[in-house]
Design an enzyme around this catalytic site. Structure first.
Site, PDB file in Angstrom:
ATOM      1  N   GLU A 103       0.840  -1.074  -0.046  1.00 24.41           N
ATOM      2  CA  GLU A 103       0.002  -0.056   0.094  1.00 24.41           C
ATOM      3  C   GLU A 103       0.787   1.205  -0.007  1.00 24.41           C
ATOM      4  OE1 GLU A 103      -2.865   1.346  -0.442  1.00 24.41           O
ATOM      5  OE2 GLU A 103      -4.477   0.352   0.701  1.00 24.41           O
ATOM      6  N   ASP A 104       0.177   2.409  -0.603  1.00 27.48           N
ATOM      7  CA  ASP A 104       1.088   3.616  -0.472  1.00 27.48           C
ATOM      8  C   ASP A 104       1.179   4.324   0.701  1.00 27.48           C
ATOM      9  OD1 ASP A 104      -1.687   4.201  -0.844  1.00 27.48           O
ATOM     10  OD2 ASP A 104      -1.331   5.566  -2.509  1.00 27.48           O
ATOM     11  N   ASP A 107      -3.984   5.587   6.007  1.00 29.26           N
ATOM     12  CA  ASP A 107      -4.554   6.915   6.760  1.00 29.26           C
ATOM     13  C   ASP A 107      -5.594   6.657   7.665  1.00 29.26           C
ATOM     14  OD1 ASP A 107      -4.892   9.413   6.841  1.00 29.26           O
ATOM     15  OD2 ASP A 107      -6.536   9.673   5.045  1.00 29.26           O
ATOM     16  N   PHE A 156      -1.466  16.059   4.047  1.00 23.15           N
ATOM     17  CA  PHE A 156      -1.779  15.463   2.499  1.00 23.15           C
ATOM     18  C   PHE A 156      -0.741  15.394   1.677  1.00 23.15           C
ATOM     19  CE2 PHE A 156      -3.578  14.451  -1.424  1.00 23.15           C
ATOM     20  CZ  PHE A 156      -4.485  13.400  -1.145  1.00 23.15           C
ATOM     21  N   ARG A 169       1.795  11.921  -9.282  1.00 21.92           N
ATOM     22  CA  ARG A 169       2.316  10.614  -9.094  1.00 21.92           C
ATOM     23  C   ARG A 169       3.773  10.400  -9.382  1.00 21.92           C
ATOM     24  NH1 ARG A 169      -2.359   7.475  -7.299  1.00 21.92           N
ATOM     25  NH2 ARG A 169      -4.056   7.878  -8.660  1.00 21.92           N
TER      26      ARG A 169
END
Ligand code: IMP
Length: 188
Positions: A103-104, A107, A156, A169
């Site tokens: 996963e990136d 959160d 963010f 990205r």
């Protein structure tokens, strides 16, 4: 401070720092899965993890396969709602395989929780979670992260696969896009 589309972007992790950490994660995965046969699968979660996945898999010194899964979360552009669906499924069954989900960012944890539950119903030999980033201050559920790159504050972030409205990205580093400063009144 860098300039992105006229916005200020503060670098959080340089490309070099990310590469060092990804190499360490690759060594941890290599150590943990050595001697477990040829059944290791790295599953990248689209689209945010694809750059991380492509670097990470080259740091794992074991036979492995790669797969991808697409997940959509119903929420606005920056917040996940926890209502999640699979939009593109794995290309191969994972029954009997050792799965590492890549996963990136974790959160709220709701997406990863849903995904891990979904994959466990497919009878893999094991399922582990590898995340590049974690924002613990935003957690709505506790998801154990077996391999973690960096813990970050509630900001963010974009770059190295992470997007804002599908953009940024391709940045080689991870940064925070600063809110635009209010413009100076005329004559100030
Ligand atoms: P969660 O379900 O709240 O853990 O959300 C996880 C997903 O939200 C990630 O896979 C990202 O796609 C997205 N996300 C959460 N925080 C960020 C961020 O800071 N930058 C970019 N995407 C984020």
């Amino acid at each position: 401070m860098l300039e992105l589309d006229g916005k200020r972007c503060r670098e959080l992790y340089s490309a070099a720092k990310i590469a060092d950490r990804v190499a360490e994660l690759g060594r941890e995965i290599t150590r943990d899965f050595s001697g477990r046969g040829r059944d290791l699968v790295l599953v990248g979660v689209m689209k945010g993890s694809v750059i991380f996945l492509s670097d990470l898999c080259r740091q794992v010194n074991l036979p492995l396969t790669l797969d991808l899964i697409g997940i959509a979360s119903y929420g606005d552009e920056t917040r996940s709602s926890g209502v999640v669906k699979v939009t593109a499924d794995l290309s191969h069954p994972i029954e009997g395989k050792h799965v590492v989900v890549v996963e990136d960012i974790i959160d709220t944890g709701l997406t990863a929780e849903y995904l891990l539950e979904n994959l466990r119903t497919r009878n893999p030999a094991s399922v582990k979670l590898c995340a590049l980033l974690h924002k613990p201050s935003r957690a709505k559920t506790e998801v154990p992260i077996d391999y973690l790159g960096f813990t970050i504050p509630d900001e963010f972030v974009v770059g190295y696969g992470l997007d804002h409205a599908q953009r940024y990205r391709n940045l080689p580093y991870i940064g925070v896009v600063e809110p635009s400063a209010p413009s100076e009144p005329d004559g100030a």
